[in-house]
Design a protein around this motif. Structure first.
Motif, PDB file in Angstrom:
ATOM      1  N   GLY A 169      45.602  46.650  34.438  1.00  0.00           N
ATOM      2  CA  GLY A 169      46.898  46.510  35.086  1.00  0.00           C
ATOM      3  C   GLY A 169      47.392  45.079  34.980  1.00  0.00           C
ATOM      4  O   GLY A 169      47.280  44.437  33.934  1.00  0.00           O
ATOM      5  N   GLN A 170      47.919  44.561  36.079  1.00  0.00           N
ATOM      6  CA  GLN A 170      48.489  43.218  36.087  1.00  0.00           C
ATOM      7  C   GLN A 170      47.471  42.140  36.464  1.00  0.00           C
ATOM      8  O   GLN A 170      47.849  40.983  36.665  1.00  0.00           O
ATOM      9  CB  GLN A 170      49.670  43.175  37.063  1.00  0.00           C
ATOM     10  CG  GLN A 170      50.807  44.112  36.689  1.00  0.00           C
ATOM     11  CD  GLN A 170      51.924  44.100  37.714  1.00  0.00           C
ATOM     12  OE1 GLN A 170      52.026  43.184  38.530  1.00  0.00           O
ATOM     13  NE2 GLN A 170      52.768  45.122  37.675  1.00  0.00           N
ATOM     14  N   PHE A 171      46.206  42.513  36.548  1.00  0.00           N
ATOM     15  CA  PHE A 171      45.189  41.508  36.885  1.00  0.00           C
ATOM     16  C   PHE A 171      44.940  40.635  35.658  1.00  0.00           C
ATOM     17  O   PHE A 171      44.528  41.116  34.603  1.00  0.00           O
ATOM     18  CB  PHE A 171      43.890  42.182  37.323  1.00  0.00           C
ATOM     19  CG  PHE A 171      42.905  41.229  37.946  1.00  0.00           C
ATOM     20  CD1 PHE A 171      42.986  40.922  39.291  1.00  0.00           C
ATOM     21  CD2 PHE A 171      41.916  40.633  37.183  1.00  0.00           C
ATOM     22  CE1 PHE A 171      42.087  40.039  39.872  1.00  0.00           C
ATOM     23  CE2 PHE A 171      41.018  39.748  37.748  1.00  0.00           C
ATOM     24  CZ  PHE A 171      41.107  39.449  39.105  1.00  0.00           C
ATOM     25  N   ASP A 172      45.206  39.343  35.797  1.00  0.00           N
ATOM     26  CA  ASP A 172      45.105  38.424  34.666  1.00  0.00           C
ATOM     27  C   ASP A 172      43.655  38.251  34.212  1.00  0.00           C
ATOM     28  O   ASP A 172      42.721  38.336  35.020  1.00  0.00           O
ATOM     29  CB  ASP A 172      45.670  37.050  35.041  1.00  0.00           C
ATOM     30  CG  ASP A 172      47.181  37.075  35.173  1.00  0.00           C
ATOM     31  OD1 ASP A 172      47.794  38.035  34.668  1.00  0.00           O
ATOM     32  OD2 ASP A 172      47.737  36.143  35.786  1.00  0.00           O
ATOM     33  N   PRO A 173      43.448  37.968  32.930  1.00  0.00           N
ATOM     34  CA  PRO A 173      42.087  37.755  32.425  1.00  0.00           C
ATOM     35  C   PRO A 173      41.397  36.592  33.133  1.00  0.00           C
ATOM     36  O   PRO A 173      42.021  35.580  33.464  1.00  0.00           O
ATOM     37  CB  PRO A 173      42.311  37.448  30.943  1.00  0.00           C
ATOM     38  CG  PRO A 173      43.630  38.068  30.611  1.00  0.00           C
ATOM     39  CD  PRO A 173      44.456  37.924  31.852  1.00  0.00           C
ATOM     40  N   VAL A 174      40.110  36.743  33.353  1.00  0.00           N
ATOM     41  CA  VAL A 174      39.289  35.703  33.974  1.00  0.00           C
ATOM     42  C   VAL A 174      38.454  34.983  32.922  1.00  0.00           C
ATOM     43  O   VAL A 174      38.338  33.764  32.922  1.00  0.00           O
ATOM     44  CB  VAL A 174      38.375  36.313  35.062  1.00  0.00           C
ATOM     45  CG1 VAL A 174      37.362  35.291  35.561  1.00  0.00           C
ATOM     46  CG2 VAL A 174      39.215  36.836  36.217  1.00  0.00           C
ATOM     47  N   GLY A 175      37.872  35.738  32.004  1.00  0.00           N
ATOM     48  CA  GLY A 175      37.042  35.142  30.961  1.00  0.00           C
ATOM     49  C   GLY A 175      35.583  35.084  31.365  1.00  0.00           C
ATOM     50  O   GLY A 175      35.229  35.204  32.539  1.00  0.00           O
ATOM     51  N   LEU A 190      32.157  42.362  29.318  1.00  0.00           N
ATOM     52  CA  LEU A 190      33.419  42.082  29.999  1.00  0.00           C
ATOM     53  C   LEU A 190      34.545  42.749  29.219  1.00  0.00           C
ATOM     54  O   LEU A 190      34.751  42.455  28.038  1.00  0.00           O
ATOM     55  CB  LEU A 190      33.663  40.574  30.088  1.00  0.00           C
ATOM     56  CG  LEU A 190      35.003  40.137  30.680  1.00  0.00           C
ATOM     57  CD1 LEU A 190      35.129  40.591  32.137  1.00  0.00           C
ATOM     58  CD2 LEU A 190      35.179  38.626  30.571  1.00  0.00           C
ATOM     59  N   HIS A 191      35.263  43.643  29.880  1.00  0.00           N
ATOM     60  CA  HIS A 191      36.378  44.353  29.261  1.00  0.00           C
ATOM     61  C   HIS A 191      37.625  44.081  30.106  1.00  0.00           C
ATOM     62  O   HIS A 191      37.757  44.608  31.212  1.00  0.00           O
ATOM     63  CB  HIS A 191      36.097  45.855  29.202  1.00  0.00           C
ATOM     64  CG  HIS A 191      34.802  46.200  28.530  1.00  0.00           C
ATOM     65  ND1 HIS A 191      34.680  46.313  27.162  1.00  0.00           N
ATOM     66  CD2 HIS A 191      33.561  46.436  29.041  1.00  0.00           C
ATOM     67  CE1 HIS A 191      33.431  46.617  26.855  1.00  0.00           C
ATOM     68  NE2 HIS A 191      32.728  46.694  27.976  1.00  0.00           N
ATOM     69  N   GLU A 192      38.519  43.262  29.596  1.00  0.00           N
ATOM     70  CA  GLU A 192      39.704  42.864  30.359  1.00  0.00           C
ATOM     71  C   GLU A 192      40.958  43.485  29.760  1.00  0.00           C
ATOM     72  O   GLU A 192      41.084  43.634  28.540  1.00  0.00           O
ATOM     73  CB  GLU A 192      39.824  41.338  30.378  1.00  0.00           C
ATOM     74  CG  GLU A 192      38.648  40.660  31.075  1.00  0.00           C
ATOM     75  CD  GLU A 192      38.820  39.165  31.216  1.00  0.00           C
ATOM     76  OE1 GLU A 192      38.997  38.692  32.355  1.00  0.00           O
ATOM     77  OE2 GLU A 192      38.779  38.472  30.183  1.00  0.00           O
ATOM     78  N   GLY A 193      41.877  43.843  30.650  1.00  0.00           N
ATOM     79  CA  GLY A 193      43.136  44.421  30.209  1.00  0.00           C
ATOM     80  C   GLY A 193      42.975  45.777  29.553  1.00  0.00           C
ATOM     81  O   GLY A 193      43.669  46.082  28.574  1.00  0.00           O
ATOM     82  N   VAL A 194      42.066  46.597  30.076  1.00  0.00           N
ATOM     83  CA  VAL A 194      41.795  47.896  29.464  1.00  0.00           C
ATOM     84  C   VAL A 194      42.347  49.018  30.344  1.00  0.00           C
ATOM     85  O   VAL A 194      42.733  48.810  31.500  1.00  0.00           O
ATOM     86  CB  VAL A 194      40.279  48.098  29.250  1.00  0.00           C
ATOM     87  CG1 VAL A 194      39.731  47.027  28.318  1.00  0.00           C
ATOM     88  CG2 VAL A 194      39.529  48.079  30.580  1.00  0.00           C
TER      89      VAL A 194
END
Length: 550
Positions: free
Chosen positions: A104-110, A139-143
């Motif tokens: 969703g709209q949660f920004d990447p952390v890294g 880590l899977h971001e923006g999925v």
């Protein structure tokens, strides 16, 4: 590591926590708390219960004091997946399979980042929150939310360190067996190895190397060296994150030691370095024992019993004048830095000062007084590379080690070439040049006054006093004269405003007295006295401002 503020929107975040036997969910979590929950995975917890005990290492004023107050409630997997699909911002932490998902709209952390959780009115950043995920965490971001129900992309490849083998009788027996074989060999008998440590060095390297590089049945075919690697960078990053917290005013909190798998958890750099030293300590003691027993036969059981005592003694005696290896190992395994005198929540002992009791160096005295803040200590591991043996190196793969060896050789060849050119042209750099040469060069730049700033000025003056101390030691003066000089300098730099002029006069008098007795010090004494006068003039001009010349 990128430092940045948590500047995401105030949109509430849905949190899903997946355990082996349960699923927890909260629908209205703020971004700061969600980011802090992600940071907990830096400690590699196996479940939510373990993660909660790591909260004190990551909590900042931006989040709640107790993690148990978070509105996480048990739910079914189906309901959790539906909630993620309908959320504008969400985070799922899967402790069972060691994965993190965001969407969703949660920004990447890294995987590696540091966030400033508090920004004051002047825009200064405070309360760092470090995220350093272990290499075996995915880590899977923006999925899309459906990805949470999928399988891991690869098996969990977490290093498993069998310390029973590395530190126990298996280790001692191997060293004893190899040493007995070496002593019975022609290489030992035809050399001075029994009496000459230098002659034993090749044998020491061989025994140490063969222990590390030989596959073992009790390690399922792995070599002991493989147990030392795999997570050094991660462990050191987590430790550094705790130092950032402390230097910002946070508490120093050790990682829990009662988690599942703690005894076999991966090594950090400090344990790797100490393990090298332990191996050399045990091997060296073995040679001495066998040399003393040369006239009589030695049973291996007797040697192993002796080596047990050697190991235990080494673990608990001071290491290089500081804290014992047992304390250093505990700090490394619980991922906290060692600051002199700093109390650590969860560990009873503290790092001791490492300044020599009879050290006459004024700079060391300033460090001992805490003038430069807390003194943190670590082992850099350079001595692991001195034998030019891959077996001992902190570099994990042979290919990377060979690349570094080649680059080092090219670098040194270039340095030798440049030095030869300077020498042939008559240009030389004296590595033992006087401190005064550097300070006098500073005088050429009016914007770089050698005594600007109280701390900086005192440090430069300390180098000058240190050189005078060195000259006195070379001239074999009495310790009393050196101590009098150091005491006068200490009184001067620690004096209050109303006593500063008096202490300056006393220091100048000591310098003048030394110059009268030791002609070699006449010019240095006179120049340092003029520097003191310069500093005093600056103090009078800027009285009341402690950041200006003293």
């Amino acid at each position: 590591m990128v430092e940045r503020t948590v500047d995401q929107s105030d949109e509430p975040v849905t949190i899903i926590v997946i355990d082996a036997s349960s699923c927890l969910m909260a629908l209205d979590i703020d971004v700061d708390t969600a980011t802090t929950l992600i940071a907990l995975a830096s400690e590699d917890p196996s479940n939510w219960d373990e993660a909660m005990t790591a909260w004190p290492r990551y909590r900042t004023p931006a989040v709640c004091e107790f993690v148990s107050s978070l509105p996480l409630e048990e739910t079914g997997r189906g309901d959790a997946m539906n909630a993620l699909s309908s959320s504008d911002a969400w985070v799922a932490i899967d402790f069972r399979d060691k994965r993190i998902f965001t969407g969703g709209q949660f920004d990447p952390v890294g995987r590696n980042a540091a966030f400033a959780m508090v920004v004051d009115e002047s825009g200064n950043q405070h309360c760092p929150l470090s995220v350093h995920l272990p290499p075996w965490w995915e880590l899977h971001e923006g999925v899309a939310a459906r990805e949470v129900s999928g399988r891991r992309l690869s098996p969990i490849d977490k290093p498993h360190v069998d310390r029973e083998v590395l530190y126990g009788d298996a280790f001692l027996t191997d060293i004893a067996t190899r040493a007995l074989t070496a002593v019975a060999s022609g290489a030992w008998q035809e050399s001075d190895a029994a009496d000459d440590q230098t002659a034993r060095d090749p044998l020491t390297i061989a025994v140490h190397r063969d222990w590390l590089m030989t596959p073992r049945d009790d390690l399922n075919g792995r070599m002991p060296r493989q147990l030392l690697h795999g997570a050094i960078g991660w462990s050191d990053h987590v430790t550094w994150g705790q130092r950032l917290r402390f230097e910002d005013g946070g508490p120093m909190v050790a990682a829990p030691c009662d988690w599942a798998g703690f005894e076999t958890a991966p090594m950090g750099s400090q344990e790797m370095c100490l393990y090298f030293d332990l191996c050399r300590e045990v091997i060296g003691a073995t040679w001495h024992f066998l040399a003393e027993q040369r006239e009589t036969s030695c049973e291996i059981e007797e040697l192993i019993e002796f080596l047990r005592d050697v190991k235990d003694d080494w673990l608990h005696r001071p290491f290089e004048g500081g804290s014992p290896p047992s304390f250093i190992l505990e700090c490394d395994r619980r991922r906290v830095p060692r600051g002199a005198g700093v109390a650590i929540e969860g560990i009873d002992a503290v790092q001791s000062e490492q300044h020599l009791a009879d050290c006459d160096c004024p700079i060391c005295e300033m460090m001992a007084e805490g003038m430069f803040g807390v003194s943190f200590t670590s082992i850099d591991g350079h001595h692991l590379e001195l034998d030019d043996e891959f077996a001992f190196s902190m570099i994990e793969s042979r290919q990377a080690w060979e690349t570094q060896q080649r680059e080092n050789a090219e670098f040194h060849a270039e340095m030798d070439r440049q030095w030869a050119e300077r020498k042939s042209s008559g240009e030389t750099d004296d590595p033992f040049a006087s401190v005064w040469s550097g300070i006098n060069e500073d005088n050429l730049n009016p914007e770089n006054s050698p005594f600007s700033g109280k701390l900086g000025g005192q440090l430069k003056m300390a180098f000058m006093v240190g050189e005078i101390v060195s000259d006195l030691e070379t001239d074999q003066t009495t310790r009393d004269e050196i101590r009098n000089l150091n005491q006068a300098f200490a009184d001067y730099r620690n004096s209050k405003d109303e006593q500063l002029a008096l202490r300056a006069s006393e220091l100048k008098a000591v310098l003048e007295s030394l110059a009268d007795r030791y002609p070699i010090l006449v010019s240095k004494s006179a120049d340092l006295q003029s520097r003191i006068d310069e500093a005093m003039r600056g103090e009078q001009t800027n009285k009341g401002d402690r950041d200006l010349p003293f």
